[in-house]
Write an enzyme that holds these catalytic residues in place. Sequence first.
Site, PDB file in Angstrom:
ATOM      1  N   GLN A 108      -3.643  -5.586  12.043  1.00  0.00           N
ATOM      2  CA  GLN A 108      -2.609  -5.004  12.902  1.00  0.00           C
ATOM      3  C   GLN A 108      -2.947  -5.312  14.376  1.00  0.00           C
ATOM      4  OE1 GLN A 108       0.214  -3.801  12.074  1.00  0.00           O
ATOM      5  NE2 GLN A 108       0.048  -3.131   9.958  1.00  0.00           N
ATOM      6  N   SER A 155       0.804  -1.229   0.000  1.00  0.00           N
ATOM      7  CA  SER A 155       0.000   0.000   0.000  1.00  0.00           C
ATOM      8  C   SER A 155       0.832   1.272   0.000  1.00  0.00           C
ATOM      9  CB  SER A 155      -0.902   0.018   1.227  1.00  0.00           C
ATOM     10  OG  SER A 155      -0.113   0.182   2.398  1.00  0.00           O
ATOM     11  N   CYS A 173      25.194 -22.320  -8.876  1.00  0.00           N
ATOM     12  CA  CYS A 173      25.913 -23.470  -8.315  1.00  0.00           C
ATOM     13  C   CYS A 173      26.351 -24.466  -9.380  1.00  0.00           C
ATOM     14  CB  CYS A 173      25.042 -24.148  -7.259  1.00  0.00           C
ATOM     15  SG  CYS A 173      24.813 -23.118  -5.793  1.00  0.00           S
ATOM     16  N   PHE A 207       4.041   1.266   4.682  1.00  0.00           N
ATOM     17  CA  PHE A 207       5.257   0.931   5.419  1.00  0.00           C
ATOM     18  C   PHE A 207       6.379   1.919   5.104  1.00  0.00           C
ATOM     19  CE2 PHE A 207       9.342  -1.264   5.888  1.00  0.00           C
ATOM     20  CZ  PHE A 207       9.263  -1.628   7.226  1.00  0.00           C
ATOM     21  N   CYS A 219      22.705 -27.732  -4.253  1.00  0.00           N
ATOM     22  CA  CYS A 219      21.849 -26.829  -5.034  1.00  0.00           C
ATOM     23  C   CYS A 219      22.127 -27.001  -6.526  1.00  0.00           C
ATOM     24  CB  CYS A 219      22.110 -25.380  -4.611  1.00  0.00           C
ATOM     25  SG  CYS A 219      21.124 -24.168  -5.515  1.00  0.00           S
TER      26      CYS A 219
END
Length: 379
Positions: free
Chosen positions: A191, A95, A311, A98, A306
């Site tokens: 929240q 949104s 890798c 933050f 991996c």
Amino acid sequence: MTPIRYELIKTCKQTGARLGILHTPHGSFETPMFMPVGTLATVKTLSPEELKEMGAGVILSNTYHLWLRPGHDIVKEAGGLHSFMNWDRGILTDSGGFQVFSLSEFRRIEEEGVYFRNHLNGDKLFLSPEKAMEIQNALGSDIMMAFDECPPYPATYEYMKQSVERTSRWAERCLKAHQRPNEQGLFGIVQGGEFEDLRKQSAQDLVSLDFPGYAVGGLSVGEPKDVMNRVLEFTTPLLPANKPRYLMGVGSPDSLIDGAIRGIDMFDCVLPTRIGRNGTVMTSQGRVVIKNAKYARDFSPLDPNCDCYTCRNYTRAYIRHLIKCDETFGIRLTSYHNVYFLIKLMEQVRQAIREDRLGDFREQFFEQYGFHGPNAKNF
């Protein structure tokens, strides 16, 4: 019909974790999932083609940053975010709330919205629920987030109570201002900090508004891991079982597993690319700081278990050399590996849920990764 739909496939008998499918206008994706963060319409150093190659389904972009640069009007003119960045899978936009609270030193929260200063040039700006919806409607993301207040940790009960009530009022305004409800799903954000009764109040308020999905916000903001897990334990059961649950801003391997065990379906975090740029990588044996001198003559891959592009093709010694010399290719290789690692981790989590053994998987992973004991590693 809502453009976002959640289908529950299975619940793990050992832990209660959920295996599901998130249906979006740009494809259907299995959950629990990790969503790489492409703040400015790009996951740093990685191409959309590489993200698809490693199995990314939904990526996250940032409303606040795209509003400032290049401007939501330009993105809209380009045909929306999918077209602008050449990504034909899911996109979630946050949104912007933050960033308002984390980036701006000057801000004033009023009932109508938040007055603050642009972190780039100091210009005065105003962001409200209506403006956040306008921007996200222009961006054209599959999933939009309601504009909320993300309070600091720790916060007093009284402050948190007022914040929760304001967030609920803002959520209602977001629903009214949402112009494309048949094309974009809007999620509410629960929240309430670490206070159980406030989380309950927030969840009840938002569930009554019948959003197509719900996020648990206000975590991963500095609180200890055990506090986050405790909050999830009493918060996720308050959310509808037939809708997706998203834990915002969480991406360390231990928290992805622990969050899934507590009923979370979606996660996002800048962690894999951020630590990759600093020369830190996640491996099946734990964290590796590739800049360390001991890797100067280590001609093995970052992670022997991996099979990612990095890798398969490059050694620790070579990647250390690139990082030490500030070569961009080095941070591309570490970022690729880290994002791949988390996407594959969530594949393993989903498989463990299918086989009713996520608790066993957690124990084994934590042991291997070094999350147990007095010398436990963390990010």
